[in-house]
Design an enzyme around this catalytic site. Structure first.
Site, PDB file in Angstrom:
ATOM      1  N   HIS A   1      -5.983  -1.723  -5.316  1.00  0.00           N
ATOM      2  CA  HIS A   1      -6.821  -1.542  -4.129  1.00  0.00           C
ATOM      3  C   HIS A   1      -8.289  -1.402  -4.520  1.00  0.00           C
ATOM      4  O   HIS A   1      -9.186  -1.921  -3.834  1.00  0.00           O
ATOM      5  CB  HIS A   1      -6.381  -0.304  -3.343  1.00  0.00           C
TER       6      HIS A   1
ATOM      7  N   ASP B   1       0.195  -6.155  -6.731  1.00  0.00           N
ATOM      8  CA  ASP B   1       1.067  -5.121  -7.335  1.00  0.00           C
ATOM      9  C   ASP B   1       1.670  -5.584  -8.655  1.00  0.00           C
ATOM     10  O   ASP B   1       2.869  -5.416  -8.918  1.00  0.00           O
ATOM     11  CB  ASP B   1       2.185  -4.694  -6.360  1.00  0.00           C
TER      12      ASP B   1
ATOM     13  N   ASP C   1      12.270   6.053   4.405  1.00  0.00           N
ATOM     14  CA  ASP C   1      13.090   5.932   3.191  1.00  0.00           C
ATOM     15  C   ASP C   1      14.019   7.148   3.122  1.00  0.00           C
ATOM     16  O   ASP C   1      15.146   7.058   2.644  1.00  0.00           O
ATOM     17  CB  ASP C   1      12.219   5.917   1.920  1.00  0.00           C
TER      18      ASP C   1
ATOM     19  N   HIS D   1       8.568   6.839   1.818  1.00  0.00           N
ATOM     20  CA  HIS D   1       8.095   6.741   3.190  1.00  0.00           C
ATOM     21  C   HIS D   1       9.033   7.616   4.006  1.00  0.00           C
ATOM     22  O   HIS D   1      10.175   7.878   3.587  1.00  0.00           O
ATOM     23  CB  HIS D   1       8.140   5.302   3.696  1.00  0.00           C
TER      24      HIS D   1
HETATM   25  C1  XLS Z   1       0.197  -0.830   0.246  1.00  0.00           C
HETATM   26  C2  XLS Z   1       0.362   0.481  -0.361  1.00  0.00           C
HETATM   27  C3  XLS Z   1       1.660   1.133   0.005  1.00  0.00           C
HETATM   28  C4  XLS Z   1       1.533   2.602  -0.162  1.00  0.00           C
HETATM   29  C5  XLS Z   1       2.633   3.413   0.377  1.00  0.00           C
HETATM   30  O1  XLS Z   1      -0.632  -1.617  -0.088  1.00  0.00           O
HETATM   31  O2  XLS Z   1       0.194   0.402  -1.741  1.00  0.00           O
HETATM   32  O3  XLS Z   1       2.711   0.585  -0.712  1.00  0.00           O
HETATM   33  O4  XLS Z   1       1.371   2.908  -1.511  1.00  0.00           O
HETATM   34  O5  XLS Z   1       2.785   3.249   1.706  1.00  0.00           O
HETATM   35 MG    MG Z   2       0.224   2.011  -3.123  1.00  0.00          MG
END
Ligand code: XLS
Ligand code: MG
Length: 363
Positions: free
Chosen positions: A231, A268, A70, A67
């Site tokens: 996602h 995740d 980061d 990011h």
């Molecule tokens: C959130 C996303 C995030 C992106 C990066 O759900 O996966 O982590 O990958 O900002």
């Molecule tokens: Mg992601």
């Protein structure tokens, strides 16, 4: 076998043999975390971001996903000179560690100016903040010699539908994409779709939406997608089909491989840990398409389980990479001629048994 089918087999075999090049793996510093969730604080001691970069190579990773903050912590409060100095420092660190910056993503969901979204916020001042921050992110990416920024449109959506004019929101998103393409003539934009969380509904929920924006933009060749397995699952879709769709349009900039147990919060989980067959098919589609041969990374957006102890906790990264590589072996050792015969005979029962036994290591 007819001529077309024969060509298909030959094409496939060519791409299989040329994919023997090793894959390159990446993750972001946020993937080494302290175990907090919305209902409780950290369960592990803080491991400083600066110390994380030395862990990449020993774990088998070469790419760093960032990011903007980061790279440059407290980005909003620093002068342009201070930002440039920090970027130079990080660039030197990456060179010393033998690491490649894969992308930089503007973090547009924490600041008070992003409570209502960023590019689609109803407040003009917030949209200005989002654009300024995006320019800083592009400058940081270019300062690191990094070719892409990732747009994960965190709060670009609504909790209640009447809150925003959705057509205007889409126009604003496309306008921002075009502004980015005009601001920098080389940078690529990789859109990471997600259907929900933190909002109830997001404006760019699937790769189809992202690719539509790419084609509508002023430079379609520079707008691609980043597909995260979880996602796609949250959108009720199959990640491997989402990947195939992007690959067929030459629009898969990167992936965030992970896993997800049903339509719940964004979990995740480790790659392959909830649905091994789905993971196998993601690897199969990537392999068959020669993904990675132009330098694309296998990104792993995985989170360690909250109860895991250690300092730092990195097994989830090591294990996800290992599962990916085992699945590459499974794809390469699959009897492609047999699969083709099953396809031609449309004997999907036999095909399914073969695939499951292959995954189980049975003959
Ligand atoms: C959130 C996303 C995030 C992106 C990066 O759900 O996966 O982590 O990958 O900002
Ligand atoms: Mg992601």
């Amino acid at each position: 076998m007819n001529e077309v089918a024969c060509d298909q087999v030959i094409d496939y075999q060519c791409s299989m043999s040329s994919t023997s090049a090793p894959y390159r793996f990446s993750f972001g510093p946020w993937n080494i975390s302290e175990g907090e969730d919305p209902f409780g604080g950290p369960t592990r001691s803080k491991f400083l971001d600066e110390q994380k970069y030395a862990l990449y190579r020993p774990l088998g990773f070469e790419g760093v996903q960032f990011h903007d903050d980061d790279v440059v912590p407290d980005l909003d409060s620093l002068s342009p000179d201070q930002v440039s100095r920090k970027v130079a420092e990080v660039k030197e660190m990456l060179t010393n560690q033998g690491l490649t910056p894969e992308f930089v993503a503007p973090r547009l969901w924490f600041a008070s100016q992003t409570h209502d979204g960023a590019y689609t916020s109803n407040l003009a001042a917030d949209r200005c903040y989002a654009w300024d921050r995006t320019k800083k992110c592009i400058d940081i990416a270019r300062g690191l010699d990094c070719k892409a920024i990732v747009l994960w449109f965190a709060r670009e959506g609504t909790y209640i539908r009447e809150a925003k004019d959705a057509r205007l929101a889409y126009r604003r998103l496309l306008g921002t994409i075009n502004d980015i393409l005009a601001y920098d003539q080389e940078i690529e934009i990789w859109i990471e779709p997600k259907p929900n969380e933190p909002t109830d509904q997001a404006y760019v929920p699937t790769i189809g939406h992202a690719i539509a924006l790419a084609y509508a933009s002023s430079s379609p060749g520079r707008v691609k997608g980043l597909i995260e397995s979880a996602h796609a699952i949250l959108a009720g879709l199959d990640p491997s089909d989402e990947m195939a769709f992007a690959l067929e349009h030459d629009k898969l900039g990167s992936v965030h491989l992970n896993d997800q147990n049903g339509l719940k919060y964004d979990q995740d989980k480790n790659f392959g840990s909830a649905n091994l067959r789905s993971a196998f098919n993601q690897v199969r589609v990537l392999e068959e398409s020669g993904y990675g041969q132009r330098g694309e990374f296998i990104g792993l957006d995985v989170k360690a389980i909250r109860t895991q102890s250690g300092y730092p906790v990195t097994d989830h990264l090591k294990n996800s990479r290992e599962i990916f590589l085992h699945l590459v072996d499974k794809v390469r050792s699959m009897d492609q001629t047999l699969v083709e015969q099953f396809r031609n005979a449309r004997d999907y029962e036999a095909m399914e048994l073969y695939i499951i036994k292959h995954l189980m290591g049975l003959r």
